[in-house]
Design a protein around this motif. Structure first.
Motif, short mmCIF file in Angstrom:
data_model
loop_
_atom_site.label_atom_id
_atom_site.label_comp_id
_atom_site.label_asym_id
_atom_site.label_seq_id
_atom_site.Cartn_x
_atom_site.Cartn_y
_atom_site.Cartn_z
N GLY A 53 0.80 -1.22 0.00
CA GLY A 53 0.00 0.00 0.00
C GLY A 53 0.83 1.27 0.00
O GLY A 53 0.65 2.14 -0.87
N PRO A 54 1.76 1.42 0.95
CA PRO A 54 2.60 2.62 0.95
C PRO A 54 3.44 2.78 -0.32
O PRO A 54 3.62 3.90 -0.82
CB PRO A 54 3.50 2.42 2.18
N ALA A 55 3.96 1.66 -0.85
CA ALA A 55 4.78 1.73 -2.07
C ALA A 55 3.93 2.15 -3.26
O ALA A 55 4.34 2.98 -4.07
CB ALA A 55 5.45 0.38 -2.33
N LEU A 56 2.75 1.57 -3.38
CA LEU A 56 1.87 1.93 -4.49
C LEU A 56 1.40 3.38 -4.36
O LEU A 56 1.32 4.11 -5.36
CB LEU A 56 0.66 0.99 -4.54
N ALA A 57 1.13 3.82 -3.15
CA ALA A 57 0.72 5.22 -2.94
C ALA A 57 1.81 6.17 -3.40
O ALA A 57 1.53 7.19 -4.05
CB ALA A 57 0.38 5.45 -1.46
N LEU A 58 3.06 5.84 -3.08
CA LEU A 58 4.17 6.69 -3.53
C LEU A 58 4.29 6.63 -5.05
O LEU A 58 4.51 7.66 -5.71
CB LEU A 58 5.48 6.26 -2.88
N ALA A 59 4.16 5.45 -5.62
CA ALA A 59 4.25 5.31 -7.08
C ALA A 59 3.19 6.16 -7.77
O ALA A 59 3.47 6.84 -8.77
CB ALA A 59 4.11 3.85 -7.47
N LEU A 60 1.97 6.16 -7.25
CA LEU A 60 0.89 6.97 -7.82
C LEU A 60 1.19 8.46 -7.68
O LEU A 60 0.92 9.26 -8.59
CB LEU A 60 -0.43 6.62 -7.15
N THR B 139 11.13 12.65 -15.31
CA THR B 139 11.77 11.45 -14.78
C THR B 139 10.97 10.88 -13.62
O THR B 139 10.77 9.66 -13.51
CB THR B 139 13.21 11.75 -14.33
N THR B 140 10.50 11.75 -12.75
CA THR B 140 9.70 11.31 -11.61
C THR B 140 8.45 10.59 -12.09
O THR B 140 8.08 9.52 -11.56
CB THR B 140 9.32 12.50 -10.72
N ARG B 141 7.78 11.15 -13.10
CA ARG B 141 6.59 10.50 -13.67
C ARG B 141 6.93 9.11 -14.20
O ARG B 141 6.17 8.16 -14.03
CB ARG B 141 6.00 11.33 -14.81
N ARG B 142 8.08 9.01 -14.84
CA ARG B 142 8.48 7.73 -15.42
C ARG B 142 8.74 6.69 -14.33
O ARG B 142 8.35 5.53 -14.46
CB ARG B 142 9.73 7.93 -16.28
N VAL B 143 9.41 7.10 -13.27
CA VAL B 143 9.65 6.20 -12.14
C VAL B 143 8.32 5.71 -11.58
O VAL B 143 8.12 4.50 -11.35
CB VAL B 143 10.46 6.91 -11.04
N GLY B 144 7.39 6.64 -11.36
CA GLY B 144 6.09 6.27 -10.83
C GLY B 144 5.32 5.35 -11.76
O GLY B 144 4.74 4.35 -11.33
N LYS B 145 5.33 5.67 -13.03
CA LYS B 145 4.59 4.87 -14.02
C LYS B 145 5.10 3.44 -14.07
O LYS B 145 4.30 2.49 -14.11
CB LYS B 145 4.71 5.52 -15.40
N GLU B 146 6.43 3.27 -14.09
CA GLU B 146 7.01 1.92 -14.14
C GLU B 146 6.64 1.11 -12.89
O GLU B 146 6.37 -0.09 -12.97
CB GLU B 146 8.53 2.00 -14.28
N ALA B 147 6.61 1.78 -11.75
CA ALA B 147 6.28 1.08 -10.51
C ALA B 147 4.80 0.75 -10.45
O ALA B 147 4.41 -0.36 -10.04
CB ALA B 147 6.70 1.93 -9.30
N VAL B 148 3.95 1.70 -10.83
CA VAL B 148 2.52 1.46 -10.81
C VAL B 148 2.15 0.29 -11.71
O VAL B 148 1.31 -0.55 -11.36
CB VAL B 148 1.74 2.73 -11.23
N LYS B 149 2.77 0.23 -12.88
CA LYS B 149 2.47 -0.82 -13.84
C LYS B 149 2.57 -2.20 -13.21
O LYS B 149 1.75 -3.09 -13.45
CB LYS B 149 3.44 -0.72 -15.03
N GLU B 150 3.60 -2.41 -12.37
CA GLU B 150 3.77 -3.71 -11.74
C GLU B 150 2.99 -3.84 -10.45
O GLU B 150 2.29 -4.84 -10.22
CB GLU B 150 5.25 -4.00 -11.49
N LEU B 151 3.08 -2.84 -9.59
CA LEU B 151 2.47 -2.96 -8.27
C LEU B 151 0.95 -3.00 -8.32
O LEU B 151 0.30 -3.58 -7.44
CB LEU B 151 2.94 -1.82 -7.37
#
Length: 235
Positions: free
Chosen positions: A193-200, A209-221
Motif C-alpha cells: 500500500g505505501p509503495a503503491l501510494a508513492l508510485a501513484l 523522470t519522476t513521472r516515469r519512475v512512478g509509471k514503471e512502478a505502478v504498472k507492476e504494483l
C-alpha cells in the motif's frame, strides 16, 4: 578448465581462463547493454558463475582479482567473496572503482545478504556519483528480496529516499530507483500500500523522470498478478 579438487588457482590462472573464454561478439553485446568494455574479455555470466563455483570461495584471491582492473576478473572477485566477508568497508572501496551497472548490481546483491548492510543506504544515496548512487537503490531492491528478517519499518524509511531521488534523470540511477520501489511494494502486503501510494504520487508529478519512475512502478504494483500473490485479491 583447471579446477581439479584441491588445486590452487592463481590470478594468472584465472586471467588465462578468462582470456580463452572471451570473444569479440560478447564484448560487443556488453557494450550494447551499457557495460564498459575497455578492460573486458567478453566472458558471459553463464561462464563466470560455473568458473566461480569451480574455483571456490576465496576472499584473498578475490582481492587480487579486483586489483587487476579487468571487468570479468572483478565480477569473479564479487562471486568469490562470501557475504560474511563482504564488509561495508570493502564494498565502499570497491564501489570507488565501479563504472558499470553490472558490477554495481552484483556487488550489492552480495552485500544485501549482510544483516547490517541497510546502514549504508543513506550514505550511498547522498553520493552524487552515478554508480554509487545507483548502489543505494540496488541495495534496497536486493535487501527487499534477501533480508527476510528485516522489519517492514526499514523499507518504509527507504520510501523517502526514493521520493527524493526520483527526479534523477541519469539512466542508471532512475532505473534503480523504480526497481527499489517495485521490490519494496512486492515484499509484503503491508508494504504494498505505501509503495503503491508513492508510485501513484510520483506518476502524477510535473517532472518527466519522476513521472516515469512512478509509471514503471505502478504498472507492476497495481497488477493483478502482484496483488494476488500478496493475498490482496481473492483467488
Amino acid at each position: 578448465m583447471k579446477g581439479r579438487e584441491g588445486e590452487h588457482w592463481t590470478v594468472d590462472d584465472v586471467l588465462a581462463e578468462l582470456r580463452s573464454s572471451g570473444s569479440d561478439t560478447n564484448r560487443a553485446g556488453m557494450a550494447r547493454f551499457g557495460i564498459e568494455i575497455d578492460q573486458a574479455f567478453g566472458v558471459p555470466m553463464s561462464v563466470l558463475r560455473p568458473l566461480a563455483k569451480e574455483i571456490g570461495r576465496s576472499p584473498e584471491l578475490a582481492r587480487e582479482l579486483w586489483a587487476t582492473g579487468f571487468h570479468e576478473a572483478r565480477l569473479l572477485a564479487i562471486l568469490l567473496t562470501p557475504a560474511k566477508a563482504m564488509t561495508s568497508e570493502q564494498a565502499l572501496t570497491w564501489l570507488e572503482d565501479i563504472g558499470s551497472w553490472d558490477l554495481c548490481d552484483q556487488l550489492t546483491n552480495i552485500l544485501a545478504r549482510r544483516a547490517d548492510s541497510n546502514a549504508l543506504v543513506p550514505k550511498l544515496a547522498l553520493d552524487e556519483r552515478e554508480f554509487v548512487k545507483r548502489a543505494a537503490f540496488a541495495l534496497i531492491a536486493w535487501r527487499a528480496v534477501h533480508a527476510k528478517k528485516a522489519p517492514d519499518a526499514e523499507f518504509l524509511e527507504d520510501l523517502e529516499l526514493i521520493r527524493k531521488a526520483s527526479s534523477d534523470g541519469r539512466n542508471f540511477v532512475w532505473k534503480a530507483v523504480h526497481w527499489a520501489l517495485r521490490q519494496i511494494g512486492k515484499r509484503s502486503a503491508q508494504l504494498h500500500g505505501p509503495a503503491l501510494a508513492l508510485a501513484l504520487e510520483l506518476q502524477a508529478s510535473d517532472d518527466k523522470t519522476t513521472r516515469r519512475v512512478g509509471k514503471e512502478a505502478v504498472k507492476e504494483l497495481d497488477s493483478e498478478k502482484v496483488r494476488r500473490r500478496l493475498g490482496l485479491l481473492s483467488r
